[in-house]
Design an enzyme around this catalytic site. Structure first.
Site, short mmCIF file in Angstrom:
data_model
loop_
_atom_site.label_atom_id
_atom_site.label_comp_id
_atom_site.label_asym_id
_atom_site.label_seq_id
_atom_site.Cartn_x
_atom_site.Cartn_y
_atom_site.Cartn_z
N SER A 13 0.84 -1.21 0.00
CA SER A 13 0.00 0.00 0.00
C SER A 13 0.87 1.26 0.00
CB SER A 13 -0.90 0.01 1.23
OG SER A 13 -1.55 1.27 1.33
N SER A 34 -0.58 4.17 0.61
CA SER A 34 -1.31 5.15 1.42
C SER A 34 -0.48 5.70 2.58
CB SER A 34 -2.62 4.54 1.93
OG SER A 34 -3.44 4.22 0.84
N THR A 80 -9.53 -1.29 2.35
CA THR A 80 -9.28 -1.74 0.98
C THR A 80 -9.61 -3.22 0.85
OG1 THR A 80 -7.73 -1.62 -0.86
CG2 THR A 80 -6.76 -2.08 1.30
N LYS A 115 -14.15 -3.80 1.73
CA LYS A 115 -14.95 -2.59 1.47
C LYS A 115 -16.46 -2.81 1.66
CE LYS A 115 -11.80 -0.23 -1.70
NZ LYS A 115 -11.65 0.44 -3.00
N ASP A 174 -13.98 6.73 -3.50
CA ASP A 174 -13.46 6.22 -4.78
C ASP A 174 -14.16 6.88 -5.97
OD1 ASP A 174 -11.45 4.44 -3.99
OD2 ASP A 174 -12.86 2.78 -3.72
N GLY A 201 -15.87 -3.02 -17.31
CA GLY A 201 -15.87 -3.65 -15.99
C GLY A 201 -17.13 -3.32 -15.22
N ALA A 202 -17.49 -4.20 -14.29
CA ALA A 202 -18.70 -3.97 -13.49
C ALA A 202 -18.48 -4.46 -12.06
CB ALA A 202 -19.89 -4.69 -14.13
N GLY A 213 -16.43 -3.67 -8.10
CA GLY A 213 -16.59 -2.66 -7.06
C GLY A 213 -16.17 -1.26 -7.50
N ALA A 214 -15.03 -1.14 -8.16
CA ALA A 214 -14.56 0.17 -8.59
C ALA A 214 -15.50 0.75 -9.64
CB ALA A 214 -13.14 0.07 -9.13
N GLY A 266 -4.15 5.32 -13.23
CA GLY A 266 -4.92 5.30 -11.99
C GLY A 266 -4.33 6.10 -10.84
#
Ligand code: NAP
Length: 278
Positions: A15, A17, A62, A66, A102, A125-126, A128-129, A240
């Site tokens: 990560s 972050s 994450t 989530k 997000d 895409g379908a 979570g994001a 991204g």
């Protein structure tokens, strides 16, 4: 007393972050520390209780927590509930409140490179994001969204769940190829093309509209095969990193009411991944 923040997930060792949040605390003179906590799904509930007992002021969430964290929180804001995922938790007077940054983070990143009104958008895409991005993108005036996903039912389900039948639709691969010259923005949200499978691409880029934007929410590698193809066809591309830093900046604001330097965050992440920013 120093405030403690963090991120929970599994895996978590890579990560970025902690890097950007700790730097922002330092830059803004905030006496706080941000730590990455490795939390397995079986330990999620204990972790949420434990973080509160320790007086942690807020944390990010994450993969893979989530969705699972939602019933463990005291309150969840409406956007996060609709998206069905929480990535930011704030300790509000001893109560855990969940938010999702997000979707808004993606839109804020997109606005850095284009106006967002009246755009014909393809989301690839379908998962979570994609849900978070779709929920926020369709709030932009005049947005018309096509969704293509390997499992078509999931794309159709998203359209129906968000009641978007009037403006948006699930499309097939043949329709993606046929419509490619009409899209203003193409957003790649799948994990296809991510390190180490960097030669993979979920679709092939054909002829694009002049000044089309192609954005891939993957940031490792910094330039996916899809972005390479798009650049060769003349597109304006975005990786991204910007979504990542804008979602982080929004989380930071929930916790501290302070605005971090997003460009500095972008530079730190890009350099850590071996790239450069101008
Ligand atoms: P997810 O919920 O697991 O969704 C994965 C998506 O990828 C689904 O649409 C899935 O299609 C598709 N997919 C997976 N393997 C595929 C393959 N071999 N061929 C075609 N489609 C495939 O994951 P997520 O949470 O949405 O995350 C997706 C990506 O976004 C990850 O790379 C993640 O790192 C990135 N991300 C970036 C940011 C950022 O800040 N930049 C934030 C969040 C996520 P099916 O429905 O058919 O399985």
């Amino acid at each position: 007393m120093k405030k403690l923040y963090g991120v929970i997930g599994s895996p978590i060792q890579h990560s970025m972050s902690p890097l950007i949040h700790n730097d922002a605390f330092l830059q803004l003179g905030i006496d706080a520390h941000y730590h990455a906590f490795h939390v397995l799904p079986k330990d999620l509930e204990a972790a949420v209780v434990g973080l509160k007992a320790l007086g942690v002021a807020g944390f990010n969430v994450t993969i893979p927590h989530k969705k699972a964290i939602i019933p463990l929180l005291d309150e969840v804001d409406n956007t996060a509930l609709k998206i069905g995922a929480v990535n930011t938790v704030v300790n509000e007077n001893g109560k855990w409140t969940g938010y999702n940054t997000d979707g808004p983070g993606y839109v804020a990143a997109l606005k850095q490179i284009t106006a967002t009104e009246n755009k014909h958008i393809l989301i690839i895409g379908a998962g979570g994001a994609a849900r978070a991005i779709l929920y926020s993108l369709v709030k932009e005036p005049g947005a018309k969204v096509d969704i293509f996903n390997r499992t078509p039912e999931k794309a159709q389900h998203l359209i129906e769940e968000f009641s978007l039948q009037g403006t948006s639709r699930a499309v097939t691969m043949a329709e993606v190829v046929g419509n490619m010259p009409n899209y203003d923005v193409i957003v790649q949200t799948t994990s296809v093309g991510m390190h180490p499978h960097i030669e993979d691409s979920p679709v092939q880029i054909a002829t694009l509209k002049k000044n089309a934007i192609v954005s891939d929410i993957i940031y490792n590698p910094l330039e996916t095969d899809l972005l390479k193809q798009a650049k060769l066809k003349g597109a304006i591309t975005q990786n991204g990193v910007q979504m990542f830093v804008y979602q982080a900046a929004l989380a930071f604001q929930y916790w501290t009411n302070r605005v971090p330097d997003v460009h500095r965050m972008e530079k730190i992440v890009t350099e850590r991944l071996g790239g450069t920013t101008c």
